[in-house]
Design an enzyme around this catalytic site. Sequence first.
Site, PDB file in Angstrom:
ATOM      1  N   PHE A   1     -64.150 -55.908 -71.628  1.00  0.00           N
ATOM      2  CA  PHE A   1     -64.375 -57.138 -72.382  1.00  0.00           C
ATOM      3  C   PHE A   1     -64.442 -58.347 -71.441  1.00  0.00           C
ATOM      4  CE2 PHE A   1     -62.157 -55.218 -76.366  1.00  0.00           C
ATOM      5  CZ  PHE A   1     -63.281 -54.445 -76.611  1.00  0.00           C
ATOM      6  N   PRO A   2     -65.247 -58.264 -70.359  1.00  0.00           N
ATOM      7  CA  PRO A   2     -65.321 -59.391 -69.416  1.00  0.00           C
ATOM      8  C   PRO A   2     -65.903 -60.651 -70.039  1.00  0.00           C
ATOM      9  CG  PRO A   2     -67.084 -57.820 -68.979  1.00  0.00           C
ATOM     10  CD  PRO A   2     -66.166 -57.174 -69.986  1.00  0.00           C
ATOM     11  N   LEU A   3     -66.610 -60.496 -71.162  1.00  0.00           N
ATOM     12  CA  LEU A   3     -67.186 -61.650 -71.859  1.00  0.00           C
ATOM     13  C   LEU A   3     -66.495 -61.880 -73.200  1.00  0.00           C
ATOM     14  CD1 LEU A   3     -70.955 -60.968 -71.077  1.00  0.00           C
ATOM     15  CD2 LEU A   3     -69.398 -62.557 -69.936  1.00  0.00           C
ATOM     16  N   GLY A   4     -65.307 -61.315 -73.375  1.00  0.00           N
ATOM     17  CA  GLY A   4     -64.530 -61.558 -74.574  1.00  0.00           C
ATOM     18  C   GLY A   4     -64.574 -60.451 -75.591  1.00  0.00           C
ATOM     19  N   GLY A   5     -65.525 -59.519 -75.461  1.00  0.00           N
ATOM     20  CA  GLY A   5     -65.581 -58.384 -76.373  1.00  0.00           C
ATOM     21  C   GLY A   5     -66.036 -58.770 -77.764  1.00  0.00           C
ATOM     22  N   PHE A   6     -65.264 -58.358 -78.764  1.00  0.00           N
ATOM     23  CA  PHE A   6     -65.640 -58.601 -80.154  1.00  0.00           C
ATOM     24  C   PHE A   6     -65.487 -60.067 -80.547  1.00  0.00           C
ATOM     25  CE2 PHE A   6     -64.063 -54.141 -80.043  1.00  0.00           C
ATOM     26  CZ  PHE A   6     -65.292 -53.535 -80.204  1.00  0.00           C
TER      27      PHE A   6
ATOM     28  N   TYR B   1     -67.367 -42.233 -77.090  1.00  0.00           N
ATOM     29  CA  TYR B   1     -68.365 -43.205 -77.517  1.00  0.00           C
ATOM     30  C   TYR B   1     -69.452 -42.459 -78.294  1.00  0.00           C
ATOM     31  CZ  TYR B   1     -66.398 -46.490 -74.070  1.00  0.00           C
ATOM     32  OH  TYR B   1     -65.583 -47.323 -73.349  1.00  0.00           O
TER      33      TYR B   1
ATOM     34  N   PRO C   1     -66.473 -63.227 -78.583  1.00  0.00           N
ATOM     35  CA  PRO C   1     -67.069 -63.743 -77.343  1.00  0.00           C
ATOM     36  C   PRO C   1     -66.393 -65.017 -76.856  1.00  0.00           C
ATOM     37  CG  PRO C   1     -68.773 -63.083 -78.889  1.00  0.00           C
ATOM     38  CD  PRO C   1     -67.470 -63.006 -79.639  1.00  0.00           C
TER      39      PRO C   1
END
Length: 288
Positions: free
Chosen positions: A213-218, A64, A220
Amino acid sequence: MATTTPGGTLTAADGLTISRMGYGAMQLAGPGVFGPPRDRDQALAVLREAVGLGITHIDTSDYYGPTVVNELIREALHPYPADLHIVTKVGARRSDDGDWLPSLEPAELTAQVHGNLQHLGLDVLDVVNLRLDSVEDPSKGSVADAFGTLADLREEGLIRHLGLSNVTDAQLTEAQAIAPVVTVQNLYNLADRADDALVDRCAAEGIAFASFFPLGGFSPLQSQTLTTVAARLDATPQQVALAWLLQRSTTTVLIPGTSSLAHLHENVAAAGLRLPADAVTELDAIGG
């Protein structure tokens, strides 16, 4: 300093105890997870606040930035609290223009472990996850050589616990024959439920399942059902999506990422949101 742990704690296989609500540090790097943060002072403040809120589980990697996020973690938090567990990943590297490239040869993995140790300022890494190929197309091949390399480094005392990232059920079984696996980190959320069976297996075997990506990642999460349930519960859709994951399995842990103090507080508040049965039934249908 918080007196409670967000989401409670999970003691996984091999004795690892972490807060179920963790913090994913990926977004502290610059655009595309590459280069320095837009606001270095805020990045440091977010890390310190996460620990201040009772989070004992930070997810990171030396790729990262690269190295940027680990160096921020060290600057913000070293010397580390005794109960803080830093979970890192190896298995990839960044090109000069920021592309994500596989890096799974034994010598490469060994160098990555030493790089994480150096940039985090540690003598031993708490948890190292072996990252396997792309999120969209998980490798179906053997993990024996790569995971065996990490198992050897664990025997040398450089790593305490091992995990897998972007892994199949068969690869988990193969890895367990080499060394204990305490974490699995795969793509999973309300809308993407392909790993339902693996989530259940991890619960049965005491393995922490971290949804990236618990909220959908790229892309949402967007669902009218989610929006409607959230409004009824006087919560944000993001909070409801995180709360659903915590209730989905007894060994689910969360690592939502943010570079914003406000969003950090919003995410942590989701750990205290209890979804009633009718809401869970409605939300379950999103991934059906």
